[in-house]
Enzyme design. Structure first.
Site, PDB file in Angstrom:
ATOM      1  CD  GLU A 160      -2.988   1.016   2.307  1.00 14.45           C
ATOM      2  OE1 GLU A 160      -3.700   2.007   2.555  1.00 14.45           O
ATOM      3  OE2 GLU A 160      -3.132  -0.081   2.868  1.00 14.45           O
ATOM      4  CB  VAL A 161       0.558   4.483   0.012  1.00 11.98           C
ATOM      5  CG1 VAL A 161       0.917   5.919  -0.361  1.00 11.98           C
ATOM      6  CG2 VAL A 161      -0.954   4.373   0.131  1.00 11.98           C
TER       7      VAL A 161
END
Length: 265
Positions: A160-161
């Site tokens: 994630e990110v």
């Protein structure tokens, strides 16, 4: 033509060849829509997978229930929970707990998806809701976490990110099936929340999200319609416009006469 629900072996065979689609869905309506739209993978609530009707509306969705680790508890709790999920037809389970907990489940042949990069339940360690892996040192930490998940026996991980270059480089060097949430196109699946796609999220919109509809505006419109309908009902009752003849039941005249005679006596 009906789709076949993929197995772990199917997903491993796809790795590196094409990207799949993944959604976070929380209602039966969203699950049914995902099925009919051709979505491949869904992250769902435990309540959904435990609903006996779930597989009737989502027969081919690779379904992964998950909770934050502090909602489930210890490694023993996770094992019991994951058995319950798999028994209810889960294809894998999400776990952001320790590598030891993931290993406990993997040792029981439970397909486990871990989490690297920005992990919301552990965001204090990486500076809050912000990208992770923008320096060589922090990127290596993500790669080491992936290695740890591999060693623990995880099947895949949400990443994630994370910078697209980092995620792509890691994906090429791991056997894990990587689910990209804001980590670019170099992974094995693109992952978004249904509420963001539908425009139902009234809070902060993550940079990686893409809005395809405006459900929030539609909900506002429906709320105004709801209020208006209730007001019309109030007005009808006050003016005796409701109930009309079609809304009531009448007694046969002879039975009414007999009833009133008895009341009179």
């Amino acid at each position: 033509m009906s789709r076949k629900r993929p197995t772990i072996a199917d997903l491993r065979a796809i790795k590196g060849k094409r990207q799949l689609t993944m959604l976070r869905v929380t209602t039966m309506e969203e699950a049914e829509a995902a099925e009919k739209a051709g979505i491949d993978i869904v992250s769902i609530t435990p309540e959904l997978i435990l609903n006996p009707a779930y597989r009737e509306v989502a027969p081919s969705l690779f379904s992964m229930p998950g909770e934050n680790f502090y909602e489930i508890g210890t490694a023993d709790d996770f094992v019991r929970w994951s058995f319950k999920m798999v028994k209810a037809s889960a294809d894998a389970v999400y776990c952001s707990a320790s590598y030891a907990t993931i290993k406990r489940m993997a040792d029981e042949a439970i397909p486990v998806i871990g989490h690297v990069g920005l992990i919301p339940s552990r965001r204090t360690w990486t500076g809050g809701f912000r990208a992770v892996g923008k320096t060589a040192d922090s990127a290596m930490e993500i790669f080491e976490a992936v290695r740890q998940l591999e060693a623990a026996g995880a099947f895949g991980a949400e990443i994630e990110v994370v910078p697209i270059e980092v995620a792509e480089a890691i994906s090429k060097r791991t056997s894990l099936f990587l689910l990209s949430m804001g980590a670019g196109t170099g992974c094995d699946a693109q992952y978004l929340f249904a509420e963001d796609i539908l425009g139902a999220n009234r809070g902060h919109m993550p940079r990686h999200s893409k809005v395809y509809r405006n459900f929030a505006a539609e909900y506002d419109r429906l709320q105004q319609e709801r209020i208006a309908a209730f007001r019309e009902y109030v007005a009808d009752v006050e003016s005796r416009a409701y109930p009309e003849e079609k809304h009531i039941v009448r007694m046969p005249p002879d039975e009414l006469k007999a009833f009133l005679d008895r009341l009179g006596s």
